[in-house]
Design an enzyme around this catalytic site. Structure first.
Site: not given
Length: 603
Positions: A21, A23, A26, A48
């Protein structure tokens, strides 16, 4: 534009890792876009098991190298564990399928159906990118978007573990299945280990949030990976509240509190990572989905949002609070509550809050975790009456498992036989078996008390459920017709015994990932009991223009959740981190108004 030291003097391989979580995906995608638009050839690879690289770019990416149409020069690859395992099994079984009796082929297939085979198959694809650079010779850089911390450390340990095992072990390598070409595997693993530990070839990008827990996790990660020989590391602090978000518009207690606690956390960065080169990136007012948003992540627009204030859309009808979920749970008097979801969505916080509320009502509660990176003690900050906190520690589980096997199977063996057995138990595949046994014990304890289980991030949990299914199939085959038995999988499939709670965030990608998890669970015969949407700005009702702009992005994800499950609790983003019993109890406060009747939705 912020300084980006993590992109200076780039080596060929970049590893993006950190707590779930924060990032990572991103940032990895944004880096890939930036480098490709500078004219470099880039391969972006996700290791992942719950990858969402394809969702970020809006294209379907699988287990084969796929060009990203919107970004010339960028190819992407998602190492799909199931596809990799299927190809791995086929490579072993197909050549002998017509040469062996059907019973032996079936036995081989079952031997290669477990979680260990899935991990090895995925890892073989991962190592080929590192060890055999001819497979990536067309690219200037290879970027790895990795799984959340615990799973990644496990993955990065494998080159050394398998190299040592294949070099030194003299025992049965049955957990690998009937593998041919161990010399090639040894060469690949050794080559991968060499690439990972060479600072001229590999850089570790530790991604974190400006939060105490996330920074501590980054420090622990670096210490463990440094022990493995990965020393070329950079720290990226992602999602820092921009100053204008606090100073523009009416005073907002939530914005002020969040900004203040972030600065306090950044002023006390743990020593292990304090000296690393650091990049700081601001929080954006929108999701980082699509190429324009990815560009802005590394080149943000810090222009204050104009007045008037954006309106906030209310949560969908029928959403409730965490306290009412606990009310429903309490009626059973005991049972297993499994909090599941992708890393970083707040599973540990939600699990701790539910366990704490049950304990405060006088129930005996066991709160435990299968997440190697979870730290329940840090979340609770002290003991609570009626609440027992434990952890399924892989290292402890492995040690205990080896001792039991040596004491039982090794009892009747001579010295040579015991030596062979001891070598076989050094296999990294022992880990999954050991953790599964402790997991099974926890499931069994839920017959007489409440057990709240904080699970590992999605991919690792699905591997554990795979082991649970394999055990169930094996027991079913061994039992005589008409015999009565209950396996851990049967307990998980029984809604009267197990309540699965999917935890997510009110953002597009986390909700899509949670939906995929629900689909995976359905294939295992498990139906979620409830969803919890954590850290919602919509529920917090901020007055800051920036936070209101962020809140508006939640409307579509919240509507999607309403269609996916009948029982949904939404938790507000709190001004202070929910750490300690007092703060956690705020998550189970009753809502001010009773919820509206639930809308018609899918089960």
């Amino acid at each position: 534009m912020p300084a980006l030291p993590f992109l200076d003097d780039l080596p060929r391989f970049l590893f993006f890792t950190g707590k779930g979580g924060v990032g990572k995906t991103s940032l990895a995608c944004a880096t890939a876009v930036r480098l490709a638009e500078q004219g470099r050839r880039i391969l972006l690879t996700s290791t992942d098991p719950a990858s969402n690289v394809g969702q970020v770019f809006g294209v379907t990416i699988g287990n084969t190298v796929t060009p990203v149409p919107a970004v010339p020069g960028l190819d992407a690859l998602e190492i799909d564990p199931q596809q990799a395992a299927e190809a791995y099994r086929g490579a072993i079984i197909d050549p002998v399928r017509d040469l062996l009796p059907a019973a032996e082929v079936a036995a081989m297939t079952e031997q290669l159906s477990g979680a260990c085979t899935t991990e090895i198959a995925s890892f073989n694809e991962f190592t080929s990118l590192l060890a055999d650079e001819s497979t990536t010779t067309a690219y200037d850089h290879v970027l790895f978007d990795t799984a959340p911390t615990g799973h990644t450390i496990r993955l990065l340990r494998l080159p050394g573990e398998w190299t040592s095992y294949l070099s030194d072990g003299k025992g049965d390598v049955s957990c690998l299945g009937p593998v041919a070409g161990l010399d090639r595997l040894r060469h690949d693993y050794a080559g991968a280990l060499g690439a990972l530990t060479d600072p001229a070839r590999t850089r570790l990008v530790l991604v974190t949030r400006p939060q105490r827990s996330s920074l501590r996790e980054a420090a622990r990660t670096f210490e463990e990976l440094r022990d493995l020989g990965m020393t070329n590391a950079h720290l990226v602090v992602n999602g820092v509240m921009p100053s204008y978000a606090v100073t523009t518009g009416p005073a907002d207690e939530l914005a002020l509190a969040v900004g203040s606690r972030e600065q306090e956390a950044l002023a006390a960065v743990p020593d292990a990572v304090a000296a690393l080169p650091r990049t700081t990136l601001p929080l954006l007012a929108h999701d980082t989905v699509g190429v324009p948003a990815l560009r802005e992540l590394l080149d943000p627009d810090e222009t204050p949002h104009p007045s008037p204030l954006p309106e906030i859309v209310s949560p969908p009808r029928g959403f409730t609070d965490l306290r009412r979920l606990v009310d429903d749970l309490e009626g059973d008097g005991h049972g297993l509550v499994m909090c599941m979801g992708k890393g970083g969505v707040g599973k540990t916080t939600v699990a701790a809050a539910m366990a704490l509320e049950l304990a405060s009502r006088g129930h005996e509660v066991l709160l435990t975790t299968t997440d190697p990176a979870a730290h329940l003690d840090d979340t609770l900050e002290g003991g609570v009456e009626h609440l027992t906190v434990e952890r399924i520690d892989p290292r402890v589980a492995i040690g205990a498992y080896r001792e039991r096997v040596m004491a039982s199977k090794g009892k009747a063996l001579d010295d040579a036989g015991r030596a062979v057995l001891a070598e076989d138990l050094k296999s990294p595949c022992t880990d999954e078996v050991a953790v599964f046994q402790q997991f099974s014990h926890v499931v069994f304890r839920a017959r007489k008390q409440f057990v709240v289980l904080d699970t590992a991030p999605t991919g690792h949990t699905l591997l554990l459920l795979d082991a649970t299914g394999s055990y169930h199939r094996e027991i079913t085959r061994q039992m005589s017709e008409g015999a009565t038995f209950v396996t851990p999988l049967m307990r998980l499939q029984d809604p009267a015994r197990t309540k699965v709670v999917i935890v997510t965030l009110p953002e597009t990608t986390p909700v899509l990932e949670a939906q995929e998890l629900q689909d995976d669970l359905a294939r295992a015969g498990i139906s979620p009991w409830a969803w919890v949407v954590n850290a919602s700005l919509t529920a917090a009702a901020p007055t800051s223009p920036f936070l209101r702009a962020r809140a508006r992005t939640e409307a579509a994800p919240l509507a999607s959740v309403a269609r996916l499950c009948r029982r949904v609790a939404v938790l507000p983003l709190l001004a202070h981190e929910p750490v300690g019993a007092a703060a956690l109890s705020q998550l189970t406060r009753p809502i001010a108004q009773p919820p509206l009747p639930p809308a018609r939705s899918h089960p």
